[in-house]
Scaffold this motif. Sequence first.
Motif, PDB file in Angstrom:
ATOM      1  N   HIS A   9       0.833  -1.206   0.000  1.00  0.00           N
ATOM      2  CA  HIS A   9       0.000   0.000   0.000  1.00  0.00           C
ATOM      3  C   HIS A   9       0.864   1.251   0.000  1.00  0.00           C
TER       4      HIS A   9
ATOM      5  N   LEU B  80       1.067   5.145   0.710  1.00  0.00           N
ATOM      6  CA  LEU B  80       0.382   6.180   1.486  1.00  0.00           C
ATOM      7  C   LEU B  80       1.324   7.363   1.648  1.00  0.00           C
TER       8      LEU B  80
ATOM      9  N   ALA C 120      -2.954  10.282   5.749  1.00  0.00           N
ATOM     10  CA  ALA C 120      -3.441   8.976   5.267  1.00  0.00           C
ATOM     11  C   ALA C 120      -2.625   7.852   5.891  1.00  0.00           C
TER      12      ALA C 120
ATOM     13  N   PHE D  31      -4.231   5.104   8.423  1.00  0.00           N
ATOM     14  CA  PHE D  31      -4.179   3.703   8.013  1.00  0.00           C
ATOM     15  C   PHE D  31      -3.442   2.863   9.052  1.00  0.00           C
TER      16      PHE D  31
ATOM     17  N   LEU E 267     -15.583  11.995   9.379  1.00  0.00           N
ATOM     18  CA  LEU E 267     -14.908  10.881  10.048  1.00  0.00           C
ATOM     19  C   LEU E 267     -15.593  10.551  11.374  1.00  0.00           C
TER      20      LEU E 267
ATOM     21  N   ASP F 192     -13.247  -2.321   5.277  1.00  0.00           N
ATOM     22  CA  ASP F 192     -12.348  -3.099   6.138  1.00  0.00           C
ATOM     23  C   ASP F 192     -11.148  -3.619   5.355  1.00  0.00           C
TER      24      ASP F 192
ATOM     25  N   PRO G 248      -7.972  -4.001   3.539  1.00  0.00           N
ATOM     26  CA  PRO G 248      -6.837  -3.071   3.559  1.00  0.00           C
ATOM     27  C   PRO G 248      -6.536  -2.394   2.227  1.00  0.00           C
ATOM     28  N   ASP G 249      -6.642  -3.113   1.109  1.00  0.00           N
ATOM     29  CA  ASP G 249      -6.358  -2.497  -0.192  1.00  0.00           C
ATOM     30  C   ASP G 249      -7.244  -1.277  -0.410  1.00  0.00           C
TER      31      ASP G 249
ATOM     32  N   GLN H  76      -9.070   0.286   1.816  1.00  0.00           N
ATOM     33  CA  GLN H  76      -8.947   1.263   2.899  1.00  0.00           C
ATOM     34  C   GLN H  76      -7.745   2.178   2.681  1.00  0.00           C
ATOM     35  N   ALA H  77      -6.613   1.581   2.322  1.00  0.00           N
ATOM     36  CA  ALA H  77      -5.396   2.368   2.088  1.00  0.00           C
ATOM     37  C   ALA H  77      -5.622   3.356   0.944  1.00  0.00           C
TER      38      ALA H  77
ATOM     39  N   TYR I   8      -7.916   6.241   2.075  1.00  0.00           N
ATOM     40  CA  TYR I   8      -7.232   7.256   2.874  1.00  0.00           C
ATOM     41  C   TYR I   8      -6.303   8.105   2.005  1.00  0.00           C
ATOM     42  N   GLN I   9      -5.567   7.453   1.116  1.00  0.00           N
ATOM     43  CA  GLN I   9      -4.632   8.190   0.266  1.00  0.00           C
ATOM     44  C   GLN I   9      -5.383   9.218  -0.581  1.00  0.00           C
TER      45      GLN I   9
ATOM     46  N   MET J 184      -8.442  10.437  -0.154  1.00  0.00           N
ATOM     47  CA  MET J 184      -9.126  11.394   0.725  1.00  0.00           C
ATOM     48  C   MET J 184      -8.238  12.582   1.025  1.00  0.00           C
ATOM     49  N   PHE J 185      -6.992  12.289   1.351  1.00  0.00           N
ATOM     50  CA  PHE J 185      -6.098  13.364   1.740  1.00  0.00           C
ATOM     51  C   PHE J 185      -5.459  14.049   0.545  1.00  0.00           C
ATOM     52  N   GLU J 186      -5.375  13.362  -0.577  1.00  0.00           N
ATOM     53  CA  GLU J 186      -4.967  14.064  -1.789  1.00  0.00           C
ATOM     54  C   GLU J 186      -6.059  15.040  -2.198  1.00  0.00           C
TER      55      GLU J 186
END
Lengths: 223, 264
Positions: free
Chosen positions: A65, A67, A72, A76, B116, B132, B134-135, B137-138, B141-142, B144-146
């Motif tokens: 992954h 990040l 993020a 995570f 959130l 849930d 991980p692929d 989810q990661a 998050y990436q 979202m913040f970009e």
Amino acid sequence: MAKDMTLLWGSGSAPCWRVMIMLEEKQLQGYNQKLLSFEKMEHKSQEVLDMNPRGQLPAFKCGKHILNESYAACFFLENQYKSQGTKLIPDSPDAQALMYQRLFEAVPLYQKIVEIVLYNYRVPEGERHDSAVQRNKEGLTAELKLWEGYLNKTDCCLAGKEFTLADVLFFPNVAFLFRLGLSSERYPALTKYYNGLKDRPSIKATWPPHWQTTPGPGIMNTV
Amino acid sequence: MWWAGAWNKTSLLCISVPLLTSFTNHNIFCLLSAVALHSETMAKDMTLLWASGSPPCWRVMIMLEEKQLQGYNQKLLSFEKKEHKSQEVLDMNPRGQIPTFKCGKHILNESCAACLFLENQYKSQGTKLIPDFPDAQALMYQRMFEAVTLHQKIADLVVYKYFVPEGERHDSAVQRKIEALTAELKLWEGYLKITDCCLAGQEFTLADVLFFPLIAFLFHFGLSSERYPALAKYYNSLKDRPSIKATWPPYWQKIPEMDTMKPI
């Protein structure tokens, strides 16, 4: 697990430092890491671009992954390692709500710091104005006044008594400000917060190496 | 509201267990009614001060729909009349910005914070917005913040004439901001080409709640579908999603003296 992680970082970069504090807090020491130099433009190297097309640090790979955004990576890691190391997102709704609010408010704070620090990098000479520099300084002063207020009403940490994700993300901003000469007299609550956390093991262990050997520029002296 | 989650779990148990024991239909009915009333009561303890066409406000509204929290108190304010600087807003948000959101006794004025927190507090209600796996989810998050960076680059351009006094303005600065936004959107075109219908794959997640309003904003102000086909496809596939349709801005703010997104 830590051995499947790789962090490309630059010394003194708050976003990089956040991820490093996080990895310590979650007991993930032993990750692969490479210190790069902003001055030598290594953040624009192919090695970084392969992981982060934005050519920015941190560039972080957690297993498969990627990040690269520090927030993020931290979210995570907290999710994936909930039961390992420090619990950084509190269950109590009061503390949780305050944590989320503060950690996202830390975004405009960092933006205002960077606007001042990188002004001459980002703005070509012909476009620079003293009035703009002044406005940026006033913007940061107003922002810091807010944070003084917040810290006066809380305990040792942003969301109360417990160290949370908000502190992981916010502390490096504060340390950066003091590194750049922010006045302790003008900002007693920020100073108290800073002093209260600078010896926390995860923070001490990841303190920017070159800060220990060279003094910082006094850019924030008059803020 | 920890007890909201607990109540929902209890209500699920109380629905399945009675089928195996000798609970009466009346008791099940009472429990179900209590759950329904409970959700309404929760939304009724929430207040949102918002402005039409503001992506951060829209995010919170989409979130409330997705988590089945309709019925919250809301007040539509006007940027033009500077109502975001009114005492009412300042009492809840010293920054004088909207959205300003109160969830029971919790104040969550940052749209990402509100989203959130709502997802955490209402995990088992409405759409599950943090996967849930991980692929996914990661990636969520990436992205979202970009999206925070994208938002900044849009804002840089849109509020230029608002925040920068006339004597400090330069065409070259505007040009640089246009180029920065163009480069940013190119990245997103790339991201959307390698994903499914949504940012983190096949499922609609928190990343889409936060990102979609920015895209809708851009297209409203004239972003070219021909130059950005992947963004256009993303936009078209989500604009009729119930939570999005229900909260579509009633009108869009006119950006003072701003040219549209056509040059991008």
